[in-house]
Design an enzyme around this catalytic site. Structure first.
Site, PDB file in Angstrom:
ATOM      1  N   ASP A 150      21.157  31.430 -30.410  1.00 51.08           N
ATOM      2  CA  ASP A 150      20.329  32.644 -30.357  1.00 51.08           C
ATOM      3  C   ASP A 150      19.620  32.865 -31.698  1.00 51.08           C
ATOM      4  O   ASP A 150      18.463  33.294 -31.747  1.00 51.08           O
ATOM      5  CB  ASP A 150      21.201  33.866 -30.020  1.00 51.08           C
ATOM      6  CG  ASP A 150      21.936  33.677 -28.705  1.00 51.08           C
ATOM      7  OD1 ASP A 150      21.342  33.136 -27.766  1.00 51.08           O
ATOM      8  OD2 ASP A 150      23.131  34.050 -28.635  1.00 51.08           O
ATOM      9  N   HIS A 178      26.374  36.802 -26.005  1.00 51.12           N
ATOM     10  CA  HIS A 178      25.539  35.639 -25.706  1.00 51.12           C
ATOM     11  C   HIS A 178      25.210  35.566 -24.212  1.00 51.12           C
ATOM     12  O   HIS A 178      25.696  34.700 -23.501  1.00 51.12           O
ATOM     13  CB  HIS A 178      26.222  34.338 -26.171  1.00 51.12           C
ATOM     14  CG  HIS A 178      25.419  33.120 -25.799  1.00 51.12           C
ATOM     15  ND1 HIS A 178      24.203  32.822 -26.378  1.00 51.12           N
ATOM     16  CD2 HIS A 178      25.629  32.148 -24.879  1.00 51.12           C
ATOM     17  CE1 HIS A 178      23.709  31.731 -25.832  1.00 51.12           C
ATOM     18  NE2 HIS A 178      24.551  31.293 -24.912  1.00 51.12           N
TER      19      HIS A 178
HETATM   20  P1  NAD Z   1      27.839  19.152 -19.026  1.00 54.15           P
HETATM   21  O1  NAD Z   1      28.228  19.304 -17.608  1.00 54.15           O
HETATM   22  O2  NAD Z   1      26.731  18.231 -19.369  1.00 54.15           O
HETATM   23  O3  NAD Z   1      29.092  18.717 -19.889  1.00 54.15           O
HETATM   24  C1  NAD Z   1      30.323  19.352 -19.783  1.00 54.15           C
HETATM   25  C2  NAD Z   1      31.403  18.350 -20.086  1.00 54.15           C
HETATM   26  O4  NAD Z   1      32.644  19.034 -20.003  1.00 54.15           O
HETATM   27  C3  NAD Z   1      31.447  17.171 -19.104  1.00 54.15           C
HETATM   28  O5  NAD Z   1      31.447  15.947 -19.792  1.00 54.15           O
HETATM   29  C4  NAD Z   1      32.764  17.387 -18.368  1.00 54.15           C
HETATM   30  O6  NAD Z   1      33.408  16.181 -17.985  1.00 54.15           O
HETATM   31  C5  NAD Z   1      33.565  18.119 -19.432  1.00 54.15           C
HETATM   32  N1  NAD Z   1      34.722  18.813 -18.908  1.00 54.15           N
HETATM   33  C6  NAD Z   1      34.886  19.490 -17.757  1.00 54.15           C
HETATM   34  N2  NAD Z   1      36.131  19.954 -17.635  1.00 54.15           N
HETATM   35  C7  NAD Z   1      36.780  19.568 -18.764  1.00 54.15           C
HETATM   36  C8  NAD Z   1      38.095  19.745 -19.238  1.00 54.15           C
HETATM   37  N3  NAD Z   1      39.018  20.406 -18.538  1.00 54.15           N
HETATM   38  N4  NAD Z   1      38.399  19.208 -20.434  1.00 54.15           N
HETATM   39  C9  NAD Z   1      37.480  18.556 -21.165  1.00 54.15           C
HETATM   40  N5  NAD Z   1      36.217  18.349 -20.753  1.00 54.15           N
HETATM   41  C10 NAD Z   1      35.886  18.848 -19.562  1.00 54.15           C
HETATM   42  O7  NAD Z   1      27.521  20.617 -19.571  1.00 54.15           O
HETATM   43  P2  NAD Z   1      26.774  21.013 -20.951  1.00 54.15           P
HETATM   44  O8  NAD Z   1      25.324  21.099 -20.721  1.00 54.15           O
HETATM   45  O9  NAD Z   1      27.303  20.149 -22.038  1.00 54.15           O
HETATM   46  O10 NAD Z   1      27.295  22.519 -21.135  1.00 54.15           O
HETATM   47  C11 NAD Z   1      28.648  22.785 -21.381  1.00 54.15           C
HETATM   48  C12 NAD Z   1      28.900  24.280 -21.492  1.00 54.15           C
HETATM   49  O11 NAD Z   1      28.230  24.826 -22.628  1.00 54.15           O
HETATM   50  C13 NAD Z   1      28.396  25.091 -20.303  1.00 54.15           C
HETATM   51  O12 NAD Z   1      29.344  26.062 -19.950  1.00 54.15           O
HETATM   52  C14 NAD Z   1      27.142  25.758 -20.822  1.00 54.15           C
HETATM   53  O13 NAD Z   1      26.818  26.929 -20.140  1.00 54.15           O
HETATM   54  C15 NAD Z   1      27.545  26.020 -22.252  1.00 54.15           C
HETATM   55  N6  NAD Z   1      26.451  26.267 -23.197  1.00 54.15           N
HETATM   56  C16 NAD Z   1      26.653  27.217 -24.158  1.00 54.15           C
HETATM   57  C17 NAD Z   1      25.669  27.476 -25.093  1.00 54.15           C
HETATM   58  C18 NAD Z   1      25.893  28.505 -26.161  1.00 54.15           C
HETATM   59  O14 NAD Z   1      24.926  28.901 -26.816  1.00 54.15           O
HETATM   60  N7  NAD Z   1      27.109  28.940 -26.424  1.00 54.15           N
HETATM   61  C19 NAD Z   1      24.458  26.773 -25.058  1.00 54.15           C
HETATM   62  C20 NAD Z   1      24.287  25.815 -24.074  1.00 54.15           C
HETATM   63  C21 NAD Z   1      25.295  25.573 -23.121  1.00 54.15           C
HETATM   64  C1  LMR Z   2      21.744  28.954 -23.638  1.00 52.90           C
HETATM   65  O1  LMR Z   2      21.568  30.040 -24.180  1.00 52.90           O
HETATM   66  O2  LMR Z   2      20.853  28.067 -23.623  1.00 52.90           O
HETATM   67  C2  LMR Z   2      23.073  28.646 -23.016  1.00 52.90           C
HETATM   68  O3  LMR Z   2      23.885  29.764 -22.972  1.00 52.90           O
HETATM   69  C3  LMR Z   2      22.973  27.958 -21.699  1.00 52.90           C
HETATM   70  C4  LMR Z   2      22.439  28.817 -20.600  1.00 52.90           C
HETATM   71  O4  LMR Z   2      23.111  28.928 -19.573  1.00 52.90           O
HETATM   72  O5  LMR Z   2      21.340  29.357 -20.741  1.00 52.90           O
END
Ligand code: NAD
Ligand code: LMR
Length: 330
Positions: A150, A178
């Site tokens: 953010d 967030h």
């Molecule tokens: P993705 O599906 O590409 O990757 C997630 C990974 O987690 C996969 O490799 C999966 O195998 C693994 N996984 C699932 N269960 C698991 C477990 N029990 N133990 C270990 N690994 C496990 O998803 P992504 O795009 O990498 O996003 C991951 C998370 O991050 C989502 O919840 C998304 O919303 C969040 N996210 C947060 C922010 C933020 O600003 N905080 C930003 C972007 C995404």
């Molecule tokens: C973001 O802000 O990009 C992440 O929290 C992923 C989402 O779900 O938007």
């Protein structure tokens, strides 16, 4: 010697985050954990010519080992959004994932700093706190929800309308939580004077609050932000590690306000009220939170921003309770 575990390392965020942390010369040991595909990711990254050791840990059987003797655990494990979903729609799956991972960290590296990326951050961080409390190892100074994206978006989106601004050095305090309206950029307190009109402030605020949706829509079903998140996560991890080594570093992040009850007074007065968690600028130290940084010129916060904080606080209260109730009943 700094040991870092990435849990969810084979995912869309996990892979580029692992690569960026392999380039971080302060890190000596990198543990990459996932339930799929992680041996390949670790083998690949381990060839990068920096001195840290990379180890792969696959599935539940290797989870305890993955989080043993860890200084910092970063959690991007879990499902991402598709178009039409809110972050809260991810709760059902991600709540249990985060709970299980934090239990393992609590049992094997009870003093580790934990940085939660998995959404919905507003609820997964309270879940993590309840797990740590139940295990008797809770230290509110060592638990963070990563909201750096953010902050990164705020700097970059300002530059989109003010090309004279340096996106890399501009700092806008982003507080609250967030997701959508819980994200509150305080443009009035930006590190450079921006001279924005009311319309520009409204539009920028909305864009920062819903920046994640732009990526979800553009990826059209293939997930949410991964590369910019990896950049933001690597920046947050680097800040935590530099602080562990004695540097003074400030990052806005979603924390338990119990980490600094005295320092939290200002943000409570600004609208956080009695909430137990809020994103605030934090001075990091060797043990995690050193202090909540006081907003410089809080009297300059506009009525528009104060209203946004109160809207954020109401939604956050529900999100936090959802996380706490899940952890207590699971
Ligand atoms: P993705 O599906 O590409 O990757 C997630 C990974 O987690 C996969 O490799 C999966 O195998 C693994 N996984 C699932 N269960 C698991 C477990 N029990 N133990 C270990 N690994 C496990 O998803 P992504 O795009 O990498 O996003 C991951 C998370 O991050 C989502 O919840 C998304 O919303 C969040 N996210 C947060 C922010 C933020 O600003 N905080 C930003 C972007 C995404
Ligand atoms: C973001 O802000 O990009 C992440 O929290 C992923 C989402 O779900 O938007």
């Amino acid at each position: 010697m700094v040991s870092v575990a990435i849990l969810g390392a084979a995912g869309g965020i996990g892979q580029p985050l692992s690569l960026l942390l392999k380039l971080n010369t302060n890190i000596t040991k990198l543990h990459l954990y996932d339930i799929v595909n992680v041996p390949g990711v670790a083998a690949d990254i381990s060839h990068v010519a920096t001195n840290s050791e990379v180890k792969s840990f696959l599935s539940d059987k290797q989870l305890a080992e993955a989080v043993t003797d860890i200084d910092l655990a970063i959690i991007p494990a879990g499902v991402p959004r598709k178009p039409g979903m809110t972050r809260d729609d991810l709760f059902k799956i991600n709540a249990g994932i985060v709970k299980g991972l934090v239990e393992a960290i609590a049992e094997n590296s009870p003093k580790a700093i934990i940085a939660v990326i998995s959404n919905p951050v507003n609820s997964t961080v309270p879940i993590a706190a309840e797990v740590l409390k139940a295990k008797g190892v809770y230290d509110p100074k060592r638990l963070f929800g990563v909201t750096t994206l953010d902050v990164v978006r705020a700097s970059r989106f300002v530059r989109d309308i003010r090309p004279e601004v340096d996106a890399a050095t501009l700092r806008v305090p982003v507080i609250g939580g967030h997701s959508g309206t819980t994200i509150v950029p305080l443009l009035s307190l930006a590190s450079a004077k921006l001279e924005l009109s009311s319309k520009e402030i409204e539009e920028l605020t909305h864009r920062i609050q819903f920046g994640g949706d732009e990526v979800v829509a553009a990826k059209n079903g293939a997930g949410s932000a991964t590369l910019s998140m990896a950049y933001a996560g690597a920046r947050f991890a680097d800040s935590v590690i530099r602080a562990m080594k004695g540097e003074t570093v400030v990052e806005p992040t979603f924390i338990p306000l119990a980490a600094d009850p005295e320092g939290a007074k200002q943000i409570r007065e600004l609208g956080a009220g009695q909430l137990d968690y809020f994103a605030v600028p934090v001075e990091l130290g060797p043990q995690g939170v050193k202090a909540i940084v006081q907003l410089d010129g809080a009297d300059k916060v506009t009525d528009f921003e104060r209203k946004a904080v109160s809207v954020a606080a109401e939604a956050l209260s529900t999100n936090i309770n959802t996380g706490v109730n899940f952890a207590k009943s699971a």
